[in-house]
Motif scaffolding. Structure first.
Motif, PDB file in Angstrom:
ATOM      1  N   LYS A   1       0.840  -1.207   0.000  1.00 14.77           N
ATOM      2  CA  LYS A   1       0.000   0.000   0.000  1.00 14.77           C
ATOM      3  C   LYS A   1       0.871   1.251   0.000  1.00 14.77           C
ATOM      4  O   LYS A   1       0.574   2.218  -0.703  1.00 14.77           O
ATOM      5  N   GLY A   2       1.949   1.226   0.763  1.00 13.28           N
ATOM      6  CA  GLY A   2       2.867   2.358   0.806  1.00 13.28           C
ATOM      7  C   GLY A   2       3.566   2.585  -0.518  1.00 13.28           C
ATOM      8  O   GLY A   2       3.749   3.720  -0.960  1.00 13.28           O
ATOM      9  N   ARG A   3       3.967   1.505  -1.172  1.00 15.96           N
ATOM     10  CA  ARG A   3       4.619   1.621  -2.491  1.00 15.96           C
ATOM     11  C   ARG A   3       3.664   2.206  -3.528  1.00 15.96           C
ATOM     12  O   ARG A   3       4.045   3.041  -4.333  1.00 15.96           O
ATOM     13  N   GLU A   4       2.418   1.740  -3.516  1.00 12.40           N
ATOM     14  CA  GLU A   4       1.427   2.259  -4.465  1.00 12.40           C
ATOM     15  C   GLU A   4       1.153   3.737  -4.209  1.00 12.40           C
ATOM     16  O   GLU A   4       1.035   4.524  -5.153  1.00 12.40           O
ATOM     17  N   SER A   5       1.062   4.111  -2.952  1.00 12.23           N
ATOM     18  CA  SER A   5       0.840   5.511  -2.608  1.00 12.23           C
ATOM     19  C   SER A   5       2.016   6.373  -3.063  1.00 12.23           C
ATOM     20  O   SER A   5       1.822   7.482  -3.567  1.00 12.23           O
ATOM     21  N   LEU A   6       3.220   5.872  -2.885  1.00 14.56           N
ATOM     22  CA  LEU A   6       4.408   6.607  -3.319  1.00 14.56           C
ATOM     23  C   LEU A   6       4.449   6.748  -4.837  1.00 14.56           C
ATOM     24  O   LEU A   6       4.765   7.824  -5.360  1.00 14.56           O
ATOM     25  N   LYS A   7       4.088   5.686  -5.567  1.00 12.06           N
ATOM     26  CA  LYS A   7       4.044   5.765  -7.036  1.00 12.06           C
ATOM     27  C   LYS A   7       3.044   6.827  -7.487  1.00 12.06           C
ATOM     28  O   LYS A   7       3.325   7.611  -8.392  1.00 12.06           O
ATOM     29  N   LEU A   8       1.876   6.837  -6.855  1.00 11.33           N
ATOM     30  CA  LEU A   8       0.850   7.824  -7.192  1.00 11.33           C
ATOM     31  C   LEU A   8       1.346   9.238  -6.895  1.00 11.33           C
ATOM     32  O   LEU A   8       1.173  10.142  -7.706  1.00 11.33           O
ATOM     33  N   PHE A   9       1.977   9.413  -5.734  1.00 10.01           N
ATOM     34  CA  PHE A   9       2.503  10.725  -5.385  1.00 10.01           C
ATOM     35  C   PHE A   9       3.550  11.191  -6.389  1.00 10.01           C
ATOM     36  O   PHE A   9       3.516  12.332  -6.841  1.00 10.01           O
ATOM     37  N   LEU A  10       4.473  10.312  -6.745  1.00  9.70           N
ATOM     38  CA  LEU A  10       5.526  10.693  -7.691  1.00  9.70           C
ATOM     39  C   LEU A  10       4.957  11.023  -9.069  1.00  9.70           C
ATOM     40  O   LEU A  10       5.425  11.951  -9.731  1.00  9.70           O
ATOM     41  N   ALA A  11       3.938  10.295  -9.491  1.00 10.53           N
ATOM     42  CA  ALA A  11       3.303  10.594 -10.783  1.00 10.53           C
ATOM     43  C   ALA A  11       2.623  11.959 -10.740  1.00 10.53           C
ATOM     44  O   ALA A  11       2.762  12.762 -11.672  1.00 10.53           O
ATOM     45  N   ARG A  12       1.905  12.233  -9.650  1.00 12.22           N
ATOM     46  CA  ARG A  12       1.231  13.529  -9.518  1.00 12.22           C
ATOM     47  C   ARG A  12       2.240  14.663  -9.382  1.00 12.22           C
ATOM     48  O   ARG A  12       2.042  15.743  -9.929  1.00 12.22           O
ATOM     49  N   TYR A  13       3.328  14.425  -8.679  1.00  8.58           N
ATOM     50  CA  TYR A  13       4.355  15.451  -8.505  1.00  8.58           C
ATOM     51  C   TYR A  13       5.051  15.749  -9.832  1.00  8.58           C
ATOM     52  O   TYR A  13       5.308  16.902 -10.156  1.00  8.58           O
ATOM     53  N   THR A  14       5.322  14.715 -10.613  1.00 11.30           N
ATOM     54  CA  THR A  14       5.938  14.901 -11.924  1.00 11.30           C
ATOM     55  C   THR A  14       5.013  15.704 -12.833  1.00 11.30           C
ATOM     56  O   THR A  14       5.450  16.609 -13.541  1.00 11.30           O
ATOM     57  N   GLU A  15       3.714  15.391 -12.798  1.00 17.15           N
ATOM     58  CA  GLU A  15       2.747  16.145 -13.597  1.00 17.15           C
ATOM     59  C   GLU A  15       2.709  17.609 -13.152  1.00 17.15           C
ATOM     60  O   GLU A  15       2.674  18.521 -13.976  1.00 17.15           O
TER      61      GLU A  15
END
Length: 64
Positions: free
Chosen positions: A27-41
């Motif tokens: 769950k933490g890894r998925e949340s981090l992936k989502l955060f990094l994608a949103r931050y990159t955008e």
């Protein structure tokens, strides 16, 4: 830092491995992936508008 790590454990984003280190859960890894994608955008969009002069209504790089 400990209160933050405790909060992350309660939310099941991290867990303790071998009683010595914190590791992210799935769950933490998925949340981090989502955060990094949103931050990159965000960075891509910010990069476009970072040079806008709001008072003049033009791009600061328009002179180049």
């Amino acid at each position: 830092l400990e209160p933050i790590l405790e909060w992350l454990m309660v939310k099941e984003y991290v867990e303790i491995q071998d009683k010595e280190k914190y590791i992210p859960t799935e769950k933490g890894r998925e949340s981090l992936k989502l955060f990094l994608a949103r931050y990159t955008e965000f960075l891509n969009i910010f990069d476009i508008y970072c040079a806008v002069d709001l008072e003049k209504g033009e791009f600061a790089f328009s002179n180049y």
